[in-house]
Design an enzyme around this catalytic site. Structure first.
Site, short mmCIF file in Angstrom:
data_model
loop_
_atom_site.label_atom_id
_atom_site.label_comp_id
_atom_site.label_asym_id
_atom_site.label_seq_id
_atom_site.Cartn_x
_atom_site.Cartn_y
_atom_site.Cartn_z
N LYS A 1 0.84 -1.20 0.00
CA LYS A 1 0.00 0.00 0.00
C LYS A 1 0.88 1.25 0.00
CE LYS A 1 -0.27 -0.32 5.04
NZ LYS A 1 -1.02 -0.94 6.14
N ARG B 1 -10.55 -0.55 14.47
CA ARG B 1 -10.49 0.21 13.21
C ARG B 1 -11.57 -0.26 12.25
NH1 ARG B 1 -4.74 0.70 10.13
NH2 ARG B 1 -5.13 -1.50 9.66
N HIS C 1 -6.23 -7.62 12.54
CA HIS C 1 -5.00 -6.83 12.58
C HIS C 1 -4.58 -6.62 14.03
CE1 HIS C 1 -1.96 -4.41 10.79
NE2 HIS C 1 -2.41 -3.25 11.23
N ARG D 1 1.14 -11.10 6.63
CA ARG D 1 1.14 -9.87 5.83
C ARG D 1 2.37 -9.05 6.20
NH1 ARG D 1 -3.97 -9.86 8.27
NH2 ARG D 1 -3.39 -8.04 9.49
N TYR E 1 14.98 31.13 7.00
CA TYR E 1 13.73 31.76 7.47
C TYR E 1 13.68 31.82 9.00
CZ TYR E 1 11.57 31.18 2.84
OH TYR E 1 11.25 31.22 1.51
N CYS F 1 13.62 24.69 4.13
CA CYS F 1 12.74 25.44 3.23
C CYS F 1 11.92 24.45 2.39
CB CYS F 1 13.55 26.32 2.28
SG CYS F 1 14.83 27.31 3.08
N MET F 2 11.07 24.98 1.52
CA MET F 2 10.24 24.11 0.69
C MET F 2 11.10 23.22 -0.21
SD MET F 2 7.25 25.11 -2.00
CE MET F 2 6.20 25.91 -0.81
N ASP F 3 12.13 23.81 -0.81
CA ASP F 3 12.92 23.08 -1.82
C ASP F 3 14.40 22.99 -1.50
OD1 ASP F 3 10.51 23.25 -3.51
OD2 ASP F 3 11.09 25.36 -3.60
C1 LIG Z 1 -0.28 -1.87 6.87
C2 LIG Z 1 -0.86 -3.17 7.25
C3 LIG Z 1 -0.05 -4.30 7.37
C4 LIG Z 1 1.45 -4.25 7.27
O1 LIG Z 1 2.00 -3.83 8.48
P1 LIG Z 1 3.59 -3.81 8.69
O2 LIG Z 1 3.75 -3.38 10.09
O3 LIG Z 1 4.11 -2.82 7.69
O4 LIG Z 1 4.06 -5.18 8.39
C5 LIG Z 1 -0.66 -5.51 7.58
N1 LIG Z 1 -2.00 -5.59 7.70
C6 LIG Z 1 -2.81 -4.53 7.62
C7 LIG Z 1 -4.27 -4.71 7.77
C8 LIG Z 1 -2.27 -3.27 7.41
O5 LIG Z 1 -3.07 -2.22 7.36
#
Ligand SMILES: *Cc1c(COP(=O)(O)O)cnc(C)c1O
Length: 371
Positions: free
Chosen positions: A41, A135, A165, A223, A267, A314-316
């Site tokens: 993601k 969540r 999760h 995951r 700045y 700064c920005m850049d």
């Molecule tokens: C982002 C996410 C992960 C991955 O988590 P890590 O800590 O980067 O391994 C796994 N499962 C879900 C549902 C997530 O949102």
């Protein structure tokens, strides 16, 4: 995906060999038949999702998780094979695109399932189960209700999995370890109650879960996000030997000058030279994703030596003190992040996590891939 052309201004180098190493080492720390679902993601945490997915696909990874439908479609369009699971929300109007691209959608609640699946049977889905993250998902405390919901919607879509999760799997605190165990137990218990459905993907572990809690579960799928990129779930974690950041961020010295004592830099005049100083200007700023909170706090590496950031970013552009560094000249390469000073270390300076540092490196910073 990045279309920015490469110039030697501010750029990221991704070490593909290290990515492969991280995958292999992480895998070797889990039970033999573990399947990796690569979490890519947010543009693979800023590393470039299409490149990372293509590489992992070649290495045999066939399960991917993304956060939204645009990320999912992009992967299909660049030829990624296998399961692509959206672990977040997709507006129900886009149901037909899920089917068209063979994307698996998370059912984030019963209400959502009802709306998404009304009149559509062919969508691949997985049910999210809330075991304590608070969540998304149906609340695992009411197990009868979970079982009923899973059974009901298994008949109304192509349900191929359930997942939960973990919220504190990275912590070594005793009460957190107990909480994680409780989350896993609740989930496994539920998985048993729906075993007659023979769901293909039953998963509850993230990187921290996979590294520190994989012994507590029978699940085959882990995951993995952050650890693939060689970063830690939490600063205090230790990663298995050999896992290391795959991302290096570089810039150059655009201007170099000697400044008299008692002159201000940048700045807000937040930095005043205490003596005559050699100051280098770098063409990277907060618009490139270099966090402004690092003003007067962070440092960069030039010829392997630390050059402190002076004044506000700064920005850049930003300015660094190179008084103590010999042989610097305009055009010299400067390291902002590497395998020795990684996103985890930078994050710690400003009270955030490595995830945020790498995700924030902006699109105008080209990524190049070192094979
Ligand atoms: C982002 C996410 C992960 C991955 O988590 P890590 O800590 O980067 O391994 C796994 N499962 C879900 C549902 C997530 O949102």
């Amino acid at each position: 995906m990045y279309t920015t052309r490469f110039t030697r201004r501010s750029w990221v180098e991704i070490d593909c060999v290290q990515l492969e190493t991280n995958l292999k080492i992480a895998k070797s720390h889990m039970s033999d038949n573990t399947d990796i679902m690569a979490v890519i993601k947010a543009d693979a945490y800023g590393h470039g999702d299409t490149k990372v997915a293509t590489l992992l696909n070649k290495l045999g990874v066939t399960l991917f998780a993304v956060s939204n439908i645009d990320e999912a479609i992009l992967l299909r369009e660049c030829g990624i094979k296998g399961e692509i699971l959206i672990i977040g929300y997709t507006p129900v109007e886009l149901a037909s695109e899920l089917m068209k691209y063979d994307i698996t959608q998370t059912l984030v609640s019963e209400e959502y399932a009802e709306k998404l699946l009304t009149g559509k049977m062919d969508i691949k889905c997985q049910f999210a189960i809330d075991t304590g993250m608070g969540r998304i998902g149906i609340n695992a405390c009411d197990i009868d209700r979970c079982v009923r919901a899973i059974n009901k919607y298994a008949d109304r879509c192509k349900l191929n999995g359930i997942f939960t999760h973990l919220s504190v799997a990275d912590s070594a605190d005793e009460s957190d370890i107990l909480f994680t165990k409780k989350q896993i137990d609740m989930f496994e218990n539920l998985a048993k109650c729906v075993s007659h459905l023979e769901l293909e993907y039953i998963h509850c572990l993230n990187s921290a879960g996979g590294l520190y809690h994989s012994c507590c579960t029978h699940n085959k799928v882990v995951r993995l996000g952050i650890v693939l990129y060689g970063l830690k779930p939490d600063y205090y974690n230790t990663l298995p030997e050999g896992i290391s950041p795959v991302l290096t961020w570089k810039t150059v010295i655009s201007a170099l000058k000697t400044v008299d004592a008692n002159k201000s830099i940048g700045y807000g005049r937040t930095f005043i030279t205490s003596k005559p100083m050699k100051i280098a200007t770098l063409p990277t700023g907060y618009a490139d994703g270099y966090n402004r909170a690092l003003s007067n706090k962070g440092f960069v590496l030039i010829n392997g030596q630390k050059a402190p950031i002076v004044g506000r970013i700064c920005m850049d552009q930003m300015m660094v003190d190179v008084t103590e560094i010999d042989h610097v000249k305009e055009g010299d390469e400067v390291v902002l992040l590497n395998d020795k000073f990684g996103a985890d270390d930078m994050a710690r300076l400003i009270g955030t996590i490595g995830y945020e540092v790498v995700c924030n490196i902006s699109k105008r910073v080209p990524r190049i891939y070192i094979e």
